[in-house]
Design a protein around this motif. Structure first.
Motif, PDB file in Angstrom:
ATOM      1  N   VAL A   1     -56.280 120.931  55.826  1.00  0.00           N
ATOM      2  CA  VAL A   1     -55.112 121.779  55.567  1.00  0.00           C
ATOM      3  C   VAL A   1     -54.111 121.671  56.712  1.00  0.00           C
ATOM      4  CG1 VAL A   1     -54.346 124.173  55.318  1.00  0.00           C
ATOM      5  CG2 VAL A   1     -56.320 123.362  54.022  1.00  0.00           C
ATOM      6  N   GLU A   2     -54.595 121.783  57.949  1.00  0.00           N
ATOM      7  CA  GLU A   2     -53.688 121.686  59.094  1.00  0.00           C
ATOM      8  C   GLU A   2     -52.984 120.325  59.126  1.00  0.00           C
ATOM      9  OE1 GLU A   2     -55.749 124.649  62.395  1.00  0.00           O
ATOM     10  OE2 GLU A   2     -56.293 122.528  62.410  1.00  0.00           O
ATOM     11  N   GLY A   3     -53.721 119.271  58.834  1.00  0.00           N
ATOM     12  CA  GLY A   3     -53.159 117.921  58.870  1.00  0.00           C
ATOM     13  C   GLY A   3     -52.154 117.645  57.770  1.00  0.00           C
ATOM     14  N   ARG A   4     -52.226 118.402  56.705  1.00  0.00           N
ATOM     15  CA  ARG A   4     -51.325 118.175  55.570  1.00  0.00           C
ATOM     16  C   ARG A   4     -50.238 119.239  55.453  1.00  0.00           C
ATOM     17  NH1 ARG A   4     -53.965 114.134  52.340  1.00  0.00           N
ATOM     18  NH2 ARG A   4     -51.959 113.942  51.310  1.00  0.00           N
ATOM     19  N   MET A   5     -50.064 120.057  56.485  1.00  0.00           N
ATOM     20  CA  MET A   5     -49.071 121.127  56.425  1.00  0.00           C
ATOM     21  C   MET A   5     -47.641 120.646  56.198  1.00  0.00           C
ATOM     22  SD  MET A   5     -50.328 124.036  56.080  1.00  0.00           S
ATOM     23  CE  MET A   5     -48.797 124.957  56.166  1.00  0.00           C
ATOM     24  N   PRO A   6     -47.218 119.496  56.711  1.00  0.00           N
ATOM     25  CA  PRO A   6     -45.864 119.052  56.373  1.00  0.00           C
ATOM     26  C   PRO A   6     -45.661 118.933  54.853  1.00  0.00           C
ATOM     27  CG  PRO A   6     -46.653 117.819  58.262  1.00  0.00           C
ATOM     28  CD  PRO A   6     -47.825 118.625  57.733  1.00  0.00           C
ATOM     29  N   GLU A   7     -46.675 118.422  54.142  1.00  0.00           N
ATOM     30  CA  GLU A   7     -46.582 118.317  52.685  1.00  0.00           C
ATOM     31  C   GLU A   7     -46.565 119.696  52.030  1.00  0.00           C
ATOM     32  OE1 GLU A   7     -49.322 115.277  50.944  1.00  0.00           O
ATOM     33  OE2 GLU A   7     -49.758 114.972  53.089  1.00  0.00           O
ATOM     34  N   VAL A   8     -47.380 120.594  52.561  1.00  0.00           N
ATOM     35  CA  VAL A   8     -47.428 121.950  52.021  1.00  0.00           C
ATOM     36  C   VAL A   8     -46.075 122.637  52.213  1.00  0.00           C
ATOM     37  CG1 VAL A   8     -48.475 124.241  52.278  1.00  0.00           C
ATOM     38  CG2 VAL A   8     -49.923 122.196  52.325  1.00  0.00           C
ATOM     39  N   LEU A   9     -45.513 122.522  53.401  1.00  0.00           N
ATOM     40  CA  LEU A   9     -44.227 123.160  53.676  1.00  0.00           C
ATOM     41  C   LEU A   9     -43.121 122.566  52.807  1.00  0.00           C
ATOM     42  CD1 LEU A   9     -44.492 123.546  57.551  1.00  0.00           C
ATOM     43  CD2 LEU A   9     -44.801 125.313  55.794  1.00  0.00           C
ATOM     44  N   ALA A  10     -43.153 121.250  52.583  1.00  0.00           N
ATOM     45  CA  ALA A  10     -42.170 120.612  51.697  1.00  0.00           C
ATOM     46  C   ALA A  10     -42.348 121.109  50.268  1.00  0.00           C
ATOM     47  CB  ALA A  10     -42.304 119.089  51.767  1.00  0.00           C
ATOM     48  N   ALA A  11     -43.588 121.247  49.821  1.00  0.00           N
ATOM     49  CA  ALA A  11     -43.847 121.753  48.469  1.00  0.00           C
ATOM     50  C   ALA A  11     -43.355 123.184  48.326  1.00  0.00           C
ATOM     51  CB  ALA A  11     -45.339 121.658  48.143  1.00  0.00           C
ATOM     52  N   ARG A  12     -43.568 123.997  49.346  1.00  0.00           N
ATOM     53  CA  ARG A  12     -43.089 125.378  49.302  1.00  0.00           C
ATOM     54  C   ARG A  12     -41.560 125.422  49.206  1.00  0.00           C
ATOM     55  NH1 ARG A  12     -46.516 128.430  54.082  1.00  0.00           N
ATOM     56  NH2 ARG A  12     -48.552 128.360  53.053  1.00  0.00           N
ATOM     57  N   ALA A  13     -40.911 124.597  50.018  1.00  0.00           N
ATOM     58  CA  ALA A  13     -39.442 124.575  50.002  1.00  0.00           C
ATOM     59  C   ALA A  13     -38.944 124.134  48.632  1.00  0.00           C
ATOM     60  CB  ALA A  13     -38.920 123.648  51.098  1.00  0.00           C
ATOM     61  N   HIS A  14     -39.564 123.111  48.058  1.00  0.00           N
ATOM     62  CA  HIS A  14     -39.189 122.633  46.723  1.00  0.00           C
ATOM     63  C   HIS A  14     -39.402 123.731  45.679  1.00  0.00           C
ATOM     64  CE1 HIS A  14     -38.553 119.820  43.454  1.00  0.00           C
ATOM     65  NE2 HIS A  14     -39.678 120.255  42.907  1.00  0.00           N
ATOM     66  N   TYR A  15     -40.524 124.402  45.741  1.00  0.00           N
ATOM     67  CA  TYR A  15     -40.817 125.487  44.801  1.00  0.00           C
ATOM     68  C   TYR A  15     -39.786 126.606  44.948  1.00  0.00           C
ATOM     69  CZ  TYR A  15     -43.244 129.242  42.383  1.00  0.00           C
ATOM     70  OH  TYR A  15     -43.564 130.265  41.509  1.00  0.00           O
ATOM     71  N   ASP A  16     -39.515 126.997  46.191  1.00  0.00           N
ATOM     72  CA  ASP A  16     -38.573 128.090  46.440  1.00  0.00           C
ATOM     73  C   ASP A  16     -37.163 127.761  45.940  1.00  0.00           C
ATOM     74  OD1 ASP A  16     -40.647 129.524  47.528  1.00  0.00           O
ATOM     75  OD2 ASP A  16     -40.049 129.190  49.616  1.00  0.00           O
ATOM     76  N   GLU A  17     -36.763 126.469  46.062  1.00  0.00           N
ATOM     77  CA  GLU A  17     -35.468 126.060  45.523  1.00  0.00           C
ATOM     78  C   GLU A  17     -35.439 126.163  44.004  1.00  0.00           C
ATOM     79  OE1 GLU A  17     -34.228 122.151  46.795  1.00  0.00           O
ATOM     80  OE2 GLU A  17     -34.576 122.648  48.902  1.00  0.00           O
ATOM     81  N   ALA A  18     -36.551 125.766  43.375  1.00  0.00           N
ATOM     82  CA  ALA A  18     -36.639 125.788  41.907  1.00  0.00           C
ATOM     83  C   ALA A  18     -36.842 127.182  41.343  1.00  0.00           C
ATOM     84  CB  ALA A  18     -37.769 124.867  41.447  1.00  0.00           C
ATOM     85  N   HIS A  19     -37.337 128.091  42.153  1.00  0.00           N
ATOM     86  CA  HIS A  19     -37.644 129.451  41.707  1.00  0.00           C
ATOM     87  C   HIS A  19     -37.032 130.471  42.666  1.00  0.00           C
ATOM     88  CE1 HIS A  19     -40.904 126.890  40.156  1.00  0.00           C
ATOM     89  NE2 HIS A  19     -40.804 127.627  39.066  1.00  0.00           N
ATOM     90  N   PRO A  20     -35.706 130.539  42.743  1.00  0.00           N
ATOM     91  CA  PRO A  20     -35.093 131.484  43.676  1.00  0.00           C
ATOM     92  C   PRO A  20     -35.445 132.929  43.325  1.00  0.00           C
ATOM     93  CG  PRO A  20     -33.416 130.448  42.290  1.00  0.00           C
ATOM     94  CD  PRO A  20     -34.734 129.825  41.948  1.00  0.00           C
ATOM     95  N   GLY A  21     -35.687 133.701  44.366  1.00  0.00           N
ATOM     96  CA  GLY A  21     -35.987 135.119  44.163  1.00  0.00           C
ATOM     97  C   GLY A  21     -37.419 135.422  43.777  1.00  0.00           C
ATOM     98  N   SER A  22     -38.282 134.395  43.726  1.00  0.00           N
ATOM     99  CA  SER A  22     -39.678 134.726  43.380  1.00  0.00           C
ATOM    100  C   SER A  22     -40.530 134.932  44.590  1.00  0.00           C
ATOM    101  CB  SER A  22     -40.371 133.699  42.521  1.00  0.00           C
ATOM    102  OG  SER A  22     -39.841 132.466  42.420  1.00  0.00           O
TER     103      SER A  22
END
Length: 130
Positions: free
Chosen positions: A109-130
């Motif tokens: 998990v620690e080693g893949r956090m850049p991917e996780v953070l990118a996925a979160r940012a992508h999700y947040d852009e696609a789902h504003p206000g959630s």
């Protein structure tokens, strides 16, 4: 047939709500359980040392976590009759095996956090206000 032989013959299934392995899995993989086991993999700790190592855990929650892990046979608690009393915690052999696997997951998990953070940012852009 003695109690241990009967227990060894049981097929445990964590997906069954009645299986006792479910609570052990919960104790070991919950936030404080996994962090406590991971910290104890580094070596034995006294209570307050462990509390400092597992940043953010309350005294009450750490006490409850250690009790559950000790009951499940993952942690050994040794009270020494000194003045003041000294209590040390360390992993049992089973606890070391569980902690090794948890630490592998933590490392992944620690080693893949850049991917996780990118996925979160992508999700947040696609789902504003959630």
């Amino acid at each position: 047939m003695d109690e241990n032989t009967r227990l060894d013959a049981l097929a445990f299934d964590v997906f069954s709500r009645q299986c006792p392995s479910r609570s052990t899995l919960e104790h070991a993989t919950g936030r404080w359980g996994s962090l406590t086991l991971g910290a104890l993999y580094e070596g034995g700790f006294r209570f307050n040392e462990l509390r400092r190592r597992v940043d953010g855990v309350s005294e009450k929650m750490l006490s409850q976590t250690l009790h559950a892990l000790e009951r499940d046979g993952l942690v050994h608690r040794e009270a020494r009759p000194t003045n003041p009393p000294r209590v040390d915690y360390e992993l049992t052999p089973l606890g070391r095996q569980v902690a090794e696997r948890l630490l592998a997951l933590i490392g992944l998990v620690e080693g893949r956090m850049p991917e996780v953070l990118a996925a979160r940012a992508h999700y947040d852009e696609a789902h504003p206000g959630s």
